[in-house]
Design a protein around this motif. Structure first.
Motif, PDB file in Angstrom:
ATOM      1  N   ARG A   2      -5.010  22.264  -1.404  1.00 22.47           N
ATOM      2  CA  ARG A   2      -4.930  21.740  -2.779  1.00 22.47           C
ATOM      3  C   ARG A   2      -4.662  20.240  -2.773  1.00 22.47           C
ATOM      4  NH1 ARG A   2      -0.338  25.174  -4.302  1.00 22.47           N
ATOM      5  NH2 ARG A   2       0.183  23.329  -5.479  1.00 22.47           N
ATOM      6  N   GLU A   3      -4.880  19.632  -3.902  1.00 22.63           N
ATOM      7  CA  GLU A   3      -4.740  18.181  -4.052  1.00 22.63           C
ATOM      8  C   GLU A   3      -3.342  17.651  -3.689  1.00 22.63           C
ATOM      9  OE1 GLU A   3      -6.274  14.472  -4.581  1.00 22.63           O
ATOM     10  OE2 GLU A   3      -7.358  16.343  -4.594  1.00 22.63           O
ATOM     11  N   PRO A   4      -2.228  18.271  -4.143  1.00 26.81           N
ATOM     12  CA  PRO A   4      -0.920  17.728  -3.772  1.00 26.81           C
ATOM     13  C   PRO A   4      -0.718  17.657  -2.257  1.00 26.81           C
ATOM     14  CG  PRO A   4      -0.659  19.322  -5.531  1.00 26.81           C
ATOM     15  CD  PRO A   4      -2.090  19.403  -5.065  1.00 26.81           C
ATOM     16  N   GLU A   5      -1.199  18.660  -1.549  1.00 33.35           N
ATOM     17  CA  GLU A   5      -1.068  18.665  -0.099  1.00 33.35           C
ATOM     18  C   GLU A   5      -1.851  17.502   0.517  1.00 33.35           C
ATOM     19  OE1 GLU A   5      -1.737  21.378  -1.882  1.00 33.35           O
ATOM     20  OE2 GLU A   5      -0.242  22.871  -1.320  1.00 33.35           O
ATOM     21  N   LYS A   6      -3.039  17.253  -0.013  1.00 36.25           N
ATOM     22  CA  LYS A   6      -3.849  16.143   0.485  1.00 36.25           C
ATOM     23  C   LYS A   6      -3.146  14.812   0.242  1.00 36.25           C
ATOM     24  CE  LYS A   6      -8.310  18.396  -0.107  1.00 36.25           C
ATOM     25  NZ  LYS A   6      -9.572  18.397  -0.851  1.00 36.25           N
ATOM     26  N   ILE A   7      -2.548  14.676  -0.925  1.00 34.46           N
ATOM     27  CA  ILE A   7      -1.832  13.441  -1.255  1.00 34.46           C
ATOM     28  C   ILE A   7      -0.670  13.234  -0.292  1.00 34.46           C
ATOM     29  CG2 ILE A   7      -0.373  12.312  -2.986  1.00 34.46           C
ATOM     30  CD1 ILE A   7      -2.141  13.709  -5.135  1.00 34.46           C
ATOM     31  N   ILE A   8       0.103  14.272  -0.058  1.00 37.51           N
ATOM     32  CA  ILE A   8       1.262  14.161   0.835  1.00 37.51           C
ATOM     33  C   ILE A   8       0.800  13.831   2.248  1.00 37.51           C
ATOM     34  CG2 ILE A   8       3.207  15.407   1.864  1.00 37.51           C
ATOM     35  CD1 ILE A   8       3.284  17.034  -0.825  1.00 37.51           C
ATOM     36  N   GLN A   9      -0.236  14.500   2.719  1.00 34.37           N
ATOM     37  CA  GLN A   9      -0.724  14.242   4.068  1.00 34.37           C
ATOM     38  C   GLN A   9      -1.260  12.817   4.217  1.00 34.37           C
ATOM     39  OE1 GLN A   9      -3.424  17.499   4.900  1.00 34.37           O
ATOM     40  NE2 GLN A   9      -1.809  18.564   6.028  1.00 34.37           N
ATOM     41  N   SER A  10      -2.009  12.338   3.243  1.00 31.45           N
ATOM     42  CA  SER A  10      -2.539  10.978   3.346  1.00 31.45           C
ATOM     43  C   SER A  10      -1.418   9.948   3.277  1.00 31.45           C
ATOM     44  CB  SER A  10      -3.601  10.708   2.273  1.00 31.45           C
ATOM     45  OG  SER A  10      -3.031  10.659   0.994  1.00 31.45           O
ATOM     46  N   THR A  11      -0.390  10.241   2.489  1.00 31.10           N
ATOM     47  CA  THR A  11       0.766   9.355   2.412  1.00 31.10           C
ATOM     48  C   THR A  11       1.476   9.304   3.760  1.00 31.10           C
ATOM     49  OG1 THR A  11       1.060   9.807   0.060  1.00 31.10           O
ATOM     50  CG2 THR A  11       2.953   8.910   1.242  1.00 31.10           C
ATOM     51  N   THR A  23      11.439  13.012  10.291  1.00 30.73           N
ATOM     52  CA  THR A  23      10.938  13.150   8.921  1.00 30.73           C
ATOM     53  C   THR A  23       9.438  13.422   8.896  1.00 30.73           C
ATOM     54  OG1 THR A  23      12.674  11.742   8.013  1.00 30.73           O
ATOM     55  CG2 THR A  23      10.675  12.000   6.694  1.00 30.73           C
ATOM     56  N   GLU A  24       8.689  12.632   9.612  1.00 29.35           N
ATOM     57  CA  GLU A  24       7.233  12.765   9.599  1.00 29.35           C
ATOM     58  C   GLU A  24       6.816  14.160  10.060  1.00 29.35           C
ATOM     59  OE1 GLU A  24       3.452  10.329  11.463  1.00 29.35           O
ATOM     60  OE2 GLU A  24       5.421   9.396  11.438  1.00 29.35           O
ATOM     61  N   LYS A  25       7.375  14.616  11.143  1.00 30.20           N
ATOM     62  CA  LYS A  25       7.063  15.946  11.688  1.00 30.20           C
ATOM     63  C   LYS A  25       7.480  17.035  10.707  1.00 30.20           C
ATOM     64  CE  LYS A  25       9.188  18.667  14.961  1.00 30.20           C
ATOM     65  NZ  LYS A  25      10.382  19.048  15.031  1.00 30.20           N
ATOM     66  N   ASN A  26       8.675  16.899  10.138  1.00 32.22           N
ATOM     67  CA  ASN A  26       9.184  17.912   9.215  1.00 32.22           C
ATOM     68  C   ASN A  26       8.330  18.018   7.951  1.00 32.22           C
ATOM     69  OD1 ASN A  26      11.281  18.404  11.000  1.00 32.22           O
ATOM     70  ND2 ASN A  26      12.725  17.089   9.919  1.00 32.22           N
ATOM     71  N   GLU A  35       4.874  24.727   1.785  1.00 31.43           N
ATOM     72  CA  GLU A  35       6.065  24.258   1.075  1.00 31.43           C
ATOM     73  C   GLU A  35       5.890  22.795   0.657  1.00 31.43           C
ATOM     74  OE1 GLU A  35       8.644  25.971   0.129  1.00 31.43           O
ATOM     75  OE2 GLU A  35       8.138  27.839   1.148  1.00 31.43           O
ATOM     76  N   SER A  36       4.834  22.528  -0.067  1.00 28.69           N
ATOM     77  CA  SER A  36       4.510  21.153  -0.451  1.00 28.69           C
ATOM     78  C   SER A  36       5.567  20.523  -1.349  1.00 28.69           C
ATOM     79  CB  SER A  36       3.160  21.102  -1.145  1.00 28.69           C
ATOM     80  OG  SER A  36       2.164  21.531  -0.259  1.00 28.69           O
ATOM     81  N   ARG A  57       0.795   1.669  -5.133  1.00 29.53           N
ATOM     82  CA  ARG A  57      -0.180   2.755  -5.271  1.00 29.53           C
ATOM     83  C   ARG A  57       0.299   4.024  -4.551  1.00 29.53           C
ATOM     84  NH1 ARG A  57      -2.366   3.200  -0.647  1.00 29.53           N
ATOM     85  NH2 ARG A  57      -2.681   1.417   0.706  1.00 29.53           N
ATOM     86  N   VAL A  58       1.076   3.881  -3.459  1.00 30.83           N
ATOM     87  CA  VAL A  58       1.621   5.048  -2.766  1.00 30.83           C
ATOM     88  C   VAL A  58       2.645   5.734  -3.661  1.00 30.83           C
ATOM     89  CG1 VAL A  58       2.980   5.834  -0.779  1.00 30.83           C
ATOM     90  CG2 VAL A  58       1.134   4.182  -0.459  1.00 30.83           C
ATOM     91  N   LYS A  59       3.462   4.938  -4.343  1.00 29.46           N
ATOM     92  CA  LYS A  59       4.418   5.513  -5.286  1.00 29.46           C
ATOM     93  C   LYS A  59       3.680   6.267  -6.385  1.00 29.46           C
ATOM     94  CE  LYS A  59       8.209   4.471  -8.411  1.00 29.46           C
ATOM     95  NZ  LYS A  59       9.150   3.468  -8.919  1.00 29.46           N
ATOM     96  N   GLU A  60       2.598   5.696  -6.874  1.00 29.10           N
ATOM     97  CA  GLU A  60       1.794   6.365  -7.897  1.00 29.10           C
ATOM     98  C   GLU A  60       1.216   7.675  -7.378  1.00 29.10           C
ATOM     99  OE1 GLU A  60      -0.957   3.166  -8.856  1.00 29.10           O
ATOM    100  OE2 GLU A  60      -0.003   2.976 -10.825  1.00 29.10           O
ATOM    101  N   GLN A  61       0.767   7.683  -6.113  1.00 28.27           N
ATOM    102  CA  GLN A  61       0.220   8.901  -5.520  1.00 28.27           C
ATOM    103  C   GLN A  61       1.295   9.983  -5.412  1.00 28.27           C
ATOM    104  OE1 GLN A  61      -1.257   7.239  -1.855  1.00 28.27           O
ATOM    105  NE2 GLN A  61      -3.321   6.995  -2.655  1.00 28.27           N
ATOM    106  N   LEU A  62       2.491   9.596  -4.984  1.00 22.56           N
ATOM    107  CA  LEU A  62       3.583  10.564  -4.877  1.00 22.56           C
ATOM    108  C   LEU A  62       3.954  11.113  -6.252  1.00 22.56           C
ATOM    109  CD1 LEU A  62       5.829   8.738  -2.255  1.00 22.56           C
ATOM    110  CD2 LEU A  62       4.365  10.737  -1.877  1.00 22.56           C
ATOM    111  N   ALA A  63       3.953  10.247  -7.265  1.00 23.94           N
ATOM    112  CA  ALA A  63       4.246  10.691  -8.627  1.00 23.94           C
ATOM    113  C   ALA A  63       3.157  11.642  -9.123  1.00 23.94           C
ATOM    114  CB  ALA A  63       4.371   9.484  -9.557  1.00 23.94           C
ATOM    115  N   ALA A  64       1.911  11.369  -8.765  1.00 24.73           N
ATOM    116  CA  ALA A  64       0.800  12.246  -9.164  1.00 24.73           C
ATOM    117  C   ALA A  64       0.937  13.614  -8.501  1.00 24.73           C
ATOM    118  CB  ALA A  64      -0.538  11.610  -8.788  1.00 24.73           C
TER     119      ALA A  64
END
Length: 82
Positions: A2-11, A23-26, A35-36, A57-64
């Motif tokens: 799903r989109e949220p997972e993609k956003i988190i992974q790209s971030t 943190t990165e590994k976890n 558990e997104s 823009r990263v903050k915006e992505q996390l907020a999205a």
């Protein structure tokens, strides 16, 4: 995926190397386990704790991602912007 997972992974890819701990590994493991929401909370809290400056823009992505999951994450307000 799903989109949220993609956003988190790209971030996480963009912020690779910003954390001195696991943190990165976890965060990656949490996303892989479905558990997104927890992954996003951990990521945001660690960004604040380690005082990592991120592009706006990263903050915006996390907020999205949070909005897509119907979450309110307090730490988003405290993120330091470059």
């Amino acid at each position: 995926m799903r989109e949220p997972e993609k956003i988190i992974q790209s971030t996480m890819e963009e912020l690779s190397g910003c954390f001195d701990d696991d943190t990165e590994k976890n965060v990656k493991e949490l996303v892989e386990c479905g558990e997104s929401g927890v992954a996003l909370e951990v990521l945001c809290s660690q960004l604040v704790e380690f005082d990592v400056a991120i592009p706006f823009r990263v903050k915006e992505q996390l907020a999205a991602a949070a909005e897509l999951m119907g979450m309110e994450i307090e730490e988003l307000q405290d993120l330091r912007i470059l």
